[in-house]
Motif scaffolding. Sequence first.
Motif, PDB file in Angstrom:
ATOM      1  N   LEU A 294      -0.482   6.933   7.179  1.00  0.00           N
ATOM      2  CA  LEU A 294      -0.006   6.781   6.355  1.00  0.00           C
ATOM      3  C   LEU A 294       0.324   7.989   5.307  1.00  0.00           C
ATOM      4  O   LEU A 294      -0.507   8.532   4.253  1.00  0.00           O
ATOM      5  CB  LEU A 294       0.056   6.108   4.887  1.00  0.00           C
ATOM      6  N   ALA A 295       1.222   8.589   5.752  1.00  0.00           N
ATOM      7  CA  ALA A 295       2.591  10.200   4.626  1.00  0.00           C
ATOM      8  C   ALA A 295       2.204  10.042   3.327  1.00  0.00           C
ATOM      9  O   ALA A 295       3.071   8.817   2.733  1.00  0.00           O
ATOM     10  CB  ALA A 295       3.178  10.607   5.321  1.00  0.00           C
ATOM     11  N   PRO A 296       2.297  11.198   2.608  1.00  0.00           N
ATOM     12  CA  PRO A 296       2.844  11.001   0.930  1.00  0.00           C
ATOM     13  C   PRO A 296       3.884  10.878   0.750  1.00  0.00           C
ATOM     14  O   PRO A 296       4.726  10.738   2.190  1.00  0.00           O
ATOM     15  CB  PRO A 296       2.757  12.494   0.449  1.00  0.00           C
ATOM     16  N   GLY A 297       4.259   9.962  -0.123  1.00  0.00           N
ATOM     17  CA  GLY A 297       6.087   9.572  -0.396  1.00  0.00           C
ATOM     18  C   GLY A 297       5.901   7.612   0.399  1.00  0.00           C
ATOM     19  O   GLY A 297       6.774   7.482  -0.224  1.00  0.00           O
ATOM     20  N   LYS A 298       4.686   7.371   1.109  1.00  0.00           N
ATOM     21  CA  LYS A 298       5.437   6.305   2.461  1.00  0.00           C
ATOM     22  C   LYS A 298       4.789   5.259   2.130  1.00  0.00           C
ATOM     23  O   LYS A 298       3.920   5.343   1.244  1.00  0.00           O
ATOM     24  CB  LYS A 298       5.363   6.693   3.888  1.00  0.00           C
TER      25      LYS A 298
ATOM     26  N   LEU B 108       0.752  -1.594  -0.102  1.00  0.00           N
ATOM     27  CA  LEU B 108      -0.295   0.174  -0.648  1.00  0.00           C
ATOM     28  C   LEU B 108       0.768   1.245   0.525  1.00  0.00           C
ATOM     29  O   LEU B 108       1.912   1.143   1.192  1.00  0.00           O
ATOM     30  CB  LEU B 108      -0.784  -0.188   0.738  1.00  0.00           C
ATOM     31  N   VAL B 109       0.146   1.697  -1.228  1.00  0.00           N
ATOM     32  CA  VAL B 109       1.097   2.971  -0.897  1.00  0.00           C
ATOM     33  C   VAL B 109       0.560   4.738  -1.309  1.00  0.00           C
ATOM     34  O   VAL B 109      -0.616   4.432  -1.612  1.00  0.00           O
ATOM     35  CB  VAL B 109       3.036   3.259  -2.443  1.00  0.00           C
ATOM     36  N   ASN B 110       0.768   5.393  -0.752  1.00  0.00           N
ATOM     37  CA  ASN B 110       0.511   7.138  -0.690  1.00  0.00           C
ATOM     38  C   ASN B 110       0.885   7.972  -1.952  1.00  0.00           C
ATOM     39  O   ASN B 110       2.058   8.447  -1.572  1.00  0.00           O
ATOM     40  CB  ASN B 110      -0.037   7.597   0.792  1.00  0.00           C
ATOM     41  N   LYS B 111       0.394   7.471  -3.310  1.00  0.00           N
ATOM     42  CA  LYS B 111       1.111   8.511  -4.089  1.00  0.00           C
ATOM     43  C   LYS B 111       0.890  10.405  -4.029  1.00  0.00           C
ATOM     44  O   LYS B 111      -0.045  10.363  -3.633  1.00  0.00           O
ATOM     45  CB  LYS B 111       0.749   7.965  -6.010  1.00  0.00           C
ATOM     46  N   PRO B 112       1.653  10.710  -4.351  1.00  0.00           N
ATOM     47  CA  PRO B 112       2.241  12.571  -4.142  1.00  0.00           C
ATOM     48  C   PRO B 112       1.694  12.758  -5.891  1.00  0.00           C
ATOM     49  O   PRO B 112       1.647  11.975  -6.167  1.00  0.00           O
ATOM     50  CB  PRO B 112       3.606  12.682  -3.999  1.00  0.00           C
ATOM     51  N   PHE B 113       1.178  14.463  -5.064  1.00  0.00           N
ATOM     52  CA  PHE B 113       1.057  14.587  -6.069  1.00  0.00           C
ATOM     53  C   PHE B 113       2.247  15.504  -7.531  1.00  0.00           C
ATOM     54  O   PHE B 113       3.161  15.023  -6.937  1.00  0.00           O
ATOM     55  CB  PHE B 113       0.571  15.945  -6.013  1.00  0.00           C
TER      56      PHE B 113
END
Length: 314
Positions: free
Chosen positions: A170-174, A5-10
């Motif tokens: 979960l922070a962006p990019g993590k 699971l990943v938090n994709k940034p802008f």
Amino acid sequence: MRYILVNKPFEVLPQFTDEKGRATLKELVQVPNVYPVGRLDYDSEGLMLLTDDKQLQFRIAEPRYKVPKTYWVQVEGIPTEEALEQLRRGVQISDGFTAPAKVEMLPEQPEQLWERSKPVRFRAAIPTSWLELTIAEGMNRQVRKMTAAVGFPTLRLIRAKLADLTLEKLAPGKWRDLTPAEVQELKMAVADTPENEGPANARRKPTQKYDPNFEEKLAAEKAARARRAFEKSGPSRGPKRQTSGTGTGRSGGRQADGPAGATRGGRSASGAPRGGKPGGIAPRSTGKTGGPGAGRPSSGRPASPSAKPPRRGK
């Protein structure tokens, strides 16, 4: 198998390579042989699932399994109830008519939302609103096209949920691996059910039951097919035998071998003209079989005075 699971940034591409040098998932996740499940546009943010489970990838992307995807959508203006009802019924976009969506107005920006790397550009005289929108399709830029179709363009788009998976803190990019319980719940969400296999999908190609050993069995089946095909082909065949008889093989006419007395071209197989006496003049050898000169006497005359010369072909 891996489930990440990943938090994709802008402004990060939802892939691992890019010829233009833009940021990709490779800079965030250094795990080999995992691939995105579906897409999340370059200018969109939020939850993405990466895995090497190809069967799961297909089922989440397949609309038949109706895997819900929930988005937080910041739109320009304040949507009317009529606009929300249009989204709930489905709207016409360039890719077709969308399926009904679940849409709710949020009183304010979601609390767990982070600041974007680039602030949203909007007009000060026009307010913005937040929607929570859930769909089970995956058309190209579908959510943006849907809100634009009802008159409220999207300014910011975040995927907040996939089935029962959420970003939580979960922070962006993590990124993180899914727990065994989360993997099991996700597989249950795409399991074969009467709803997925009903009459509405009768013409669709049937799929196998979910099998965690699908890849290994598929490789073994391909190897078995290749082995059977090789065994069926057998040893290569040798050159064809030449037909026995006078001469070195076939030439322009028919072969001379055959039952005794059979006639060819008005002559017997022995070379004597039809009706000729036995013991006549032996035919001249021409080295050819069944050709125009086969069986013709060396003198050019019939073997018997009573025999008529053979009729020449026209």
